[in-house]
Design a protein around this motif. Structure first.
Motif, PDB file in Angstrom:
ATOM      1  N   HIS A  80       4.601  -2.066  -0.930  1.00 22.91           N
ATOM      2  CA  HIS A  80       5.963  -2.590  -0.925  1.00 22.91           C
ATOM      3  C   HIS A  80       5.936  -4.086  -1.236  1.00 22.91           C
ATOM      4  CE1 HIS A  80       9.633  -3.906   1.525  1.00 22.91           C
ATOM      5  NE2 HIS A  80      10.090  -3.337   0.423  1.00 22.91           N
ATOM      6  N   HIS A 152       9.192   3.161  -6.945  1.00 22.66           N
ATOM      7  CA  HIS A 152       9.420   3.624  -5.570  1.00 22.66           C
ATOM      8  C   HIS A 152       8.501   2.903  -4.591  1.00 22.66           C
ATOM      9  CE1 HIS A 152      11.298   7.733  -6.845  1.00 22.66           C
ATOM     10  NE2 HIS A 152      11.956   6.694  -7.309  1.00 22.66           N
ATOM     11  N   GLY A 156       9.644   0.044  -1.774  1.00 24.85           N
ATOM     12  CA  GLY A 156       9.452   0.537  -0.412  1.00 24.85           C
ATOM     13  C   GLY A 156      10.231   1.787  -0.079  1.00 24.85           C
ATOM     14  N   LEU A 157      10.482   2.635  -1.070  1.00 24.22           N
ATOM     15  CA  LEU A 157      11.194   3.878  -0.818  1.00 24.22           C
ATOM     16  C   LEU A 157      10.356   4.750   0.114  1.00 24.22           C
ATOM     17  CD1 LEU A 157      13.847   5.256  -1.755  1.00 24.22           C
ATOM     18  CD2 LEU A 157      12.471   6.437  -3.468  1.00 24.22           C
ATOM     19  N   ARG A 158      10.944   5.171   1.189  1.00 31.75           N
ATOM     20  CA  ARG A 158      10.204   5.948   2.187  1.00 31.75           C
ATOM     21  C   ARG A 158       9.616   7.211   1.578  1.00 31.75           C
ATOM     22  NH1 ARG A 158      14.651   4.134   5.455  1.00 31.75           N
ATOM     23  NH2 ARG A 158      13.865   2.670   7.010  1.00 31.75           N
ATOM     24  N   GLY A 159       8.394   7.517   2.007  1.00 31.99           N
ATOM     25  CA  GLY A 159       7.727   8.722   1.541  1.00 31.99           C
ATOM     26  C   GLY A 159       6.995   8.572   0.233  1.00 31.99           C
ATOM     27  N   THR A 160       7.017   7.380  -0.348  1.00 36.13           N
ATOM     28  CA  THR A 160       6.324   7.174  -1.623  1.00 36.13           C
ATOM     29  C   THR A 160       5.416   5.950  -1.535  1.00 36.13           C
ATOM     30  OG1 THR A 160       8.244   5.979  -2.471  1.00 36.13           O
ATOM     31  CG2 THR A 160       8.026   8.279  -3.121  1.00 36.13           C
ATOM     32  N   GLY A 161       4.537   5.960  -0.558  1.00 37.11           N
ATOM     33  CA  GLY A 161       3.548   4.895  -0.461  1.00 37.11           C
ATOM     34  C   GLY A 161       2.480   5.058  -1.532  1.00 37.11           C
ATOM     35  N   GLN A 164       0.307   8.260  -1.368  1.00 36.54           N
ATOM     36  CA  GLN A 164       1.006   9.470  -1.801  1.00 36.54           C
ATOM     37  C   GLN A 164       1.141   9.506  -3.321  1.00 36.54           C
ATOM     38  OE1 GLN A 164       2.147   7.441   0.608  1.00 36.54           O
ATOM     39  NE2 GLN A 164       2.801   8.631   2.374  1.00 36.54           N
TER      40      GLN A 164
END
Length: 181
Positions: A80, A152, A156-161, A164
């Motif tokens: 992020h 993403h 910092g879109l959640r679920g896309t670190g 992943q």
């Protein structure tokens, strides 16, 4: 780059940047002419560093797939607010109003990533490590996939670190490049 990543472009003024680097805003404008030019030059500088690193990765001996994985790892943001990716997002956002020279400079940066990927894919195909694909078309599609995932991660879109995204990319490469039969 750090100021852009920390504060975003809206908060980056030439005066604030000048204070940070010990110059007046007038000196910055003298050297760069505009905030857009400053951003593009910063991106070119950052890409020059990444391009050298990418060149070293791709020049290694060994399987094309290992180098392709290294290319993907270099491409995807560290996390992020990755400064390099935040800078790219800002430049892309401002490119709607860019002049032809600015667009050409952006295309040159994008083109170097693309050419390196095409060459790597063609090498993997010729060695039989990858199934037969049109390297140019595959590279365009893979980079579009990586760009989408990378945005993403950077925002910092959640679920896309990063982890992943790298797992998704490896799975995609396994499914689409593994030699058939």
């Amino acid at each position: 780059m750090e100021m852009i990543a920390d504060r975003g472009l809206e908060q980056l003024t030439m005066a604030a940047l000048g204070r940070e680097v010990g110059m007046s805003s007038g000196h910055l404008l003298y050297y760069f002419g505009s905030k857009d030019e400053l951003l593009l030059r910063t991106l070119e500088w950052s890409e020059g560093r990444l391009g050298a690193e990418r060149g070293r990765l791709l020049a290694r001996q060994g399987p094309a797939r290992a180098r392709l994985d290294a290319y993907v790892e270099l491409y995807v943001p560290d996390g992020h607010r990755d400064p390099h990716w935040i800078l790219w997002l800002e430049v892309w956002n401002r490119s709607l109003n860019a002049d032809e020279q600015g667009r050409d400079r952006q295309a040159a940066i994008e083109g170097s990533w693309h050419r390196d990927l095409v060459a790597l894919l063609a090498e993997g195909v010729s060695r039989g490590e990858f199934r037969a694909v049109d390297a140019d078309r595959y590279a365009a599609r893979l980079r579009a996939l990586l760009d989408g995932f990378s945005i993403h991660v950077a925002i910092g879109l959640r679920g896309t670190g990063r982890d992943q995204v790298l797992a998704h990319a490896r799975e995609f490469l396994d499914e689409t490049l593994a030699p058939q039969g």
